[in-house]
Design an enzyme around this catalytic site. Structure first.
Site, short mmCIF file in Angstrom:
data_model
loop_
_atom_site.label_atom_id
_atom_site.label_comp_id
_atom_site.label_asym_id
_atom_site.label_seq_id
_atom_site.Cartn_x
_atom_site.Cartn_y
_atom_site.Cartn_z
N GLY A 1 0.84 -1.15 0.07
CA GLY A 1 0.12 0.00 0.10
C GLY A 1 0.92 1.16 0.05
N HIS B 1 3.26 4.99 2.70
CA HIS B 1 4.48 4.70 3.88
C HIS B 1 5.81 5.36 3.25
CE1 HIS B 1 1.98 1.75 5.60
NE2 HIS B 1 2.03 1.02 4.52
N HIS C 1 -0.34 1.34 9.68
CA HIS C 1 -1.73 1.56 8.73
C HIS C 1 -2.81 2.36 9.86
CE1 HIS C 1 0.30 -1.86 6.75
NE2 HIS C 1 -0.11 -1.20 5.59
N GLY D 1 9.75 53.96 26.23
CA GLY D 1 9.86 55.22 27.25
C GLY D 1 11.23 55.06 28.05
N SER E 1 20.40 48.02 21.17
CA SER E 1 21.05 49.29 21.11
C SER E 1 22.38 49.14 21.73
CB SER E 1 20.45 50.36 21.88
OG SER E 1 19.97 50.01 23.03
N GLY F 1 22.93 46.65 11.73
CA GLY F 1 21.59 46.88 11.94
C GLY F 1 20.63 47.14 11.02
N MET G 1 19.10 56.70 15.26
CA MET G 1 20.26 57.54 15.75
C MET G 1 20.91 57.93 14.44
SD MET G 1 23.12 55.44 17.64
CE MET G 1 22.11 54.48 18.83
N ASP H 1 12.99 61.42 16.86
CA ASP H 1 13.48 60.02 17.44
C ASP H 1 14.46 60.15 18.60
OD1 ASP H 1 14.07 56.97 16.89
OD2 ASP H 1 15.85 57.86 16.93
N GLY I 1 16.93 58.31 19.71
CA GLY I 1 18.16 58.10 19.54
C GLY I 1 18.81 59.17 18.85
#
Lengths: 539, 539
Positions: free
Chosen positions: B56, B59, B217, B382, B426, B462, B471, B524, B526
């Site tokens: 069969g 398999h 089976h 933050g 960072s 990065g 940054m 931003d 940074g």
């Protein structure tokens, strides 16, 4: 626990140990467990450019499975789906880098980029030449400035690995890796999410839907689409891949994301070649589990616009255990069916005595129909009588087509007739009995010995031995006694048949599924049929 | 539909086509679709004993994946979990059998035994030499007179295949196959049932349980046991296998039943070698998907009490794509960690001007803590101010340990310090910046150029470019303008920083996950930090 593991904490080190065990000495590791998990080529001598890759675990066989001559020199293994530490990467670099330098092959994930990047800086501070390439082959989010690195990374491992193995310098290997990355696109699809060791499974993909454009960390795909079948699934991926493909021959890589069966992956290979991009695929890698997402029931397709010198490197042998090779696609060779499937019909030939004998046998079976059915109803579905009588009637109808004058051919013809009219296991077994008797007869054995040879073969194939509560329990003693005459055979058959009523455990055939109480006291209907045949012939 | 297929009716032929496609011409098939599905070696010339197996489907890679030089000559493929027809088997035999004859390798299921058995008889009627062996390696039911054939069949394929390839005659190959069968035991375990294409999944195994002693089976196992982990699972199987093992070295075959991940299979390899029978295992095949039960999340272990001449045949090369090889187990090589993982601490050296400059920079960052945190709260969590101020305080504390008189060493030492105290992306990025600047400085570049080299490397790793709201938007213009003096650099940094307030799509870093409305109008943090630094230094 739904995984074959011992604990989430040990799964990576234990898997690495398993990979090293299964490598037969080809792989080693650094002595840095549990935090520094670095797999190395055992045969490395630092004479060529080293290739180091890795990342989170859960993508096996990536990356340890691709460590070996002609591919990676070392694999750095993080926790499942987590970047390895800077120290682990640095340890790997320092362990393998010689004067020819080292190329880091990094998939584009922030953690990997930063940790491999800083490790590279530290290694450079030791005076090592280290370059780094970032693979970003995933096209699921075409607008994303930072595409993910997925299974297309394998193209880089193989091509850069084979180039380094041939002695190319670091600049050449790095430049080739960059070119391969620029020419590679990948996309994935899945019918189910992966199960992360130690975490509950997220059932995110509803039945009937597929996720298209997923990564290799269980993150959601870009879209869920209705799943209509393999053809439509591959078509949707081909459409997306097509946009980034050139009009030149490509190498395709068909990757099992972990949980698709081998059967399904082969169907997907067929669909990929049949798809709209099939005409642009000249070479195929896989289907195979190459860059998995644990047990995700999904797959990915990567394509590379390979140049001639890439193909040569892709085809180069590699000792890496998980590399499946790269083959050129070619039309399937379909071989005509052999002659001989249509049964050979022997020429009919008349022989009065044989005809009379066979007709008698058939009539005995027809007369026994009701009794044998009743007996079979005790241990089976009550059709033994009808099956045998039906076969007997068919044989009577075919009598004039049989080679009655040639015993060897006659056995075979009866076997052929029975296999076509009786059906089921008993039809096949009697067909084997007569065919094997014919074989024996053709090599000169007399009737009794030919029939014994048939019985031997039937027992070998059917697996029934004396005492298993089958027709063998009557037939074997009868044939054994047949050299003393039909009367002796009839007595032996009856004794054997009656003995089956005392056998409460059937060893072969369907009655083996019936319990002892149901069998006790009832003669096996097959054995009874044999006994009746011999008794009537002897009468 | 939960499978990668098109229809239940086509799944087998489409999978065969895929296997042929992926073979690159090594496999062919007979022209008998849809009922006769026979895969053949393309390079077969009938000069040796042919090996035919099958049964069969479901398999995979068995059996088509094991067709190739040194293993099978042909594979006969039935429907999923259903025996192929007598005609299909006969077609396969007739297509490959030459004067040396043909060995049929059949797993012990009634349908296979009968259909292969009758096909053998038919082939013999054509004058072919055909022998047949029946594999019954499953020890799950020790009292069952007819044990099932499972993954141990692979031992027979490989050993008989290699022997036939070397030119042995049919009697020799058959006898060896019988001996291998007699020496083989297998047992399986699963955590979940398989899903049969087109049928609903049977949820039979409760969470926390495993089935032990199952077939291939989807049939239920002999018992359900509590699943406690990989070690206990392998121990339960080893205990059962142990009873039928001799006190000689064995070959073990670790088979993925289809749905276990590669990661898990490697853990199981480790546990198998660690188990009570581990000491009797000299060679290992796998872990690999060899004889699967569709997508069953389970595995099986087969052991063979191999004799020396078996090992030689097992190790012989084979062209069959799915054969994973057989390796000798040996102790894992563990390589000592390289030197260099402990950071090299440069000798501290005093330098008043440099010290004053660094202290000033640190104090600027500490003074900006509150403002930068407030700015970061608009687009992040933050903490940018606190992160930078914390790093500045740590640097102040380490000031007397720094090699202040040696700029090259100083860059590297600052990078080292920041990577240890800042944490997160960072910290790694600034560590890369200073490490790369140190590299450039060591090759003779002056300060501005060294810092530019550091920035280049940081951007490469990065992934941030100008305009990505990081940054870099302040640092790059500042360094570019630095050759015109600090005042010019400060103006450039401020201009660049202020420009980030107009960028509403962040391309790199965490802010890339924030939507445009949240970003608009805010500098931003940074970039602001860089601008403040240059402004205060220029003041």
């Amino acid at each position: 626990m739904t995984h074959f593991m011992n604990s989430k904490e040990d799964i990576v080190t234990e898997a690495i140990d398993g990979a090293i065990t299964a490598s037969g000495g080809a792989l080693s590791r650094l002595d840095g467990y549990p935090h520094i998990r670095v797999v190395l080529r055992s045969d490395w001598d630092r004479s060529k450019v080293a290739l180091v890759s890795g990342g989170g675990s859960g993508h096996e066989p990536a990356h340890a499975g691709f460590v070996g001559r002609g591919m990676l020199t070392a694999a750095i293994c993080g926790d499942v789906f987590a970047s390895p530490s800077v120290d682990a990467v640095l340890a790997g670099i320092l362990a393998v880098t010689g004067p020819a330098g080292c190329l880091l092959i990094v998939k584009n994930y922030t953690g990997d980029r930063l940790n491999f990047g800083l490790a590279a800086e530290r290694a450079r501070a030791f005076g090592h030449k280290v370059s780094m390439v970032v693979v970003d082959d995933d096209i699921a989010l075409p607008d994303l400035p930072q595409a993910r690195g997925v299974a297309g990374t394998l193209f880089v491992h193989k091509i850069a690995g084979a180039l380094a193995e041939r002695g190319a310098d670091l600049e050449t290997v790095t430049a080739r890796a960059e070119r391969v990355i620029a020419g590679t696109s990948s996309i994935g699809m899945s019918l189910d999410t992966c199960t992360v060791p130690g975490s509950p499974k997220e059932h995110r993909i509803p039945a009937g839907m597929a996720e298209l454009g997923l990564g290799i960390h269980g993150e959601a795909g870009v879209e869920q689409i209705a799943y209509l079948g393999a053809r439509e699934a591959v078509a949707a991926m081909a459409e997306k891949l097509s946009r980034s493909m050139r009009d030149t021959p490509h190498v395709a890589l068909l990757n099992n994301l972990g949980g698709a069966s081998v059967l399904e992956m082969s169907v997907l290979a067929t669909e990929l070649v049949r798809s709209d991009i099939g005409g642009r695929i000249g070479q195929l890698i896989g289907p195979a589990s190459l860059m998995t997402s644990l047990d995700m029931r999904g797959f990915s397709v990567s394509v590379l616009a390979a140049e001639a010198d890439d193909l040569d490197l892709l085809a180069a042998p590699s000792a890496a255990r998980a590399w499946p090779g790269c083959v050129a696609l070619q039309p399937a060779v379909v071989v005509p069916l052999p002659n001989g499937l249509m049964p050979i019909k022997a020429m009919p030939s008349p022989h009065a005595a044989t005809r009379d004998f066979l007709v008698t046998c058939c009539n005995i079976m027809i007369a026994a129909e009701h009794d044998l059915n009743a007996l079979d109803a005790k241990s089976g579905d009550g059709d033994t009588g009808s099956t045998l009588a039906g076969a007997a009637r068919a044989l009577l109808g075919a009598m004039d087509q049989l080679p009655l004058a040639d015993h060897t051919q006659l056995y075979r013809a009866i076997g052929q007739e029975l296999s076509q009219t009786m059906g089921g296991s008993s039809g096949v077994l009697l067909a084997i009995f007569f065919a094997a008797a014919g074989d024996a007869s053709s090599s000169g054995l007399p009737m009794r010995e030919a029939l014994c040879a048939g019985l031997d073969r039937m027992q070998q194939i059917g697996g029934a031995t004396l005492g298993d509560r089958t027709m063998v329990d009557a037939l074997k003693p009868a044939l054994d006694a047949l050299d003393k005459g039909l009367a002796a055979a009839a007595v032996a058959a009856r004794t054997g048949a009656n003995h089956t009523a005392t056998l409460t455990k059937a060893g072969a055939g369907r009655a083996s599924y019936i319990n002892a109480e149901q069998l006790a006291g009832h003669v096996d209907p097959g054995a009874e049929a044999v006994a009746r045949l011999f008794e009537h012939l002897a009468a």
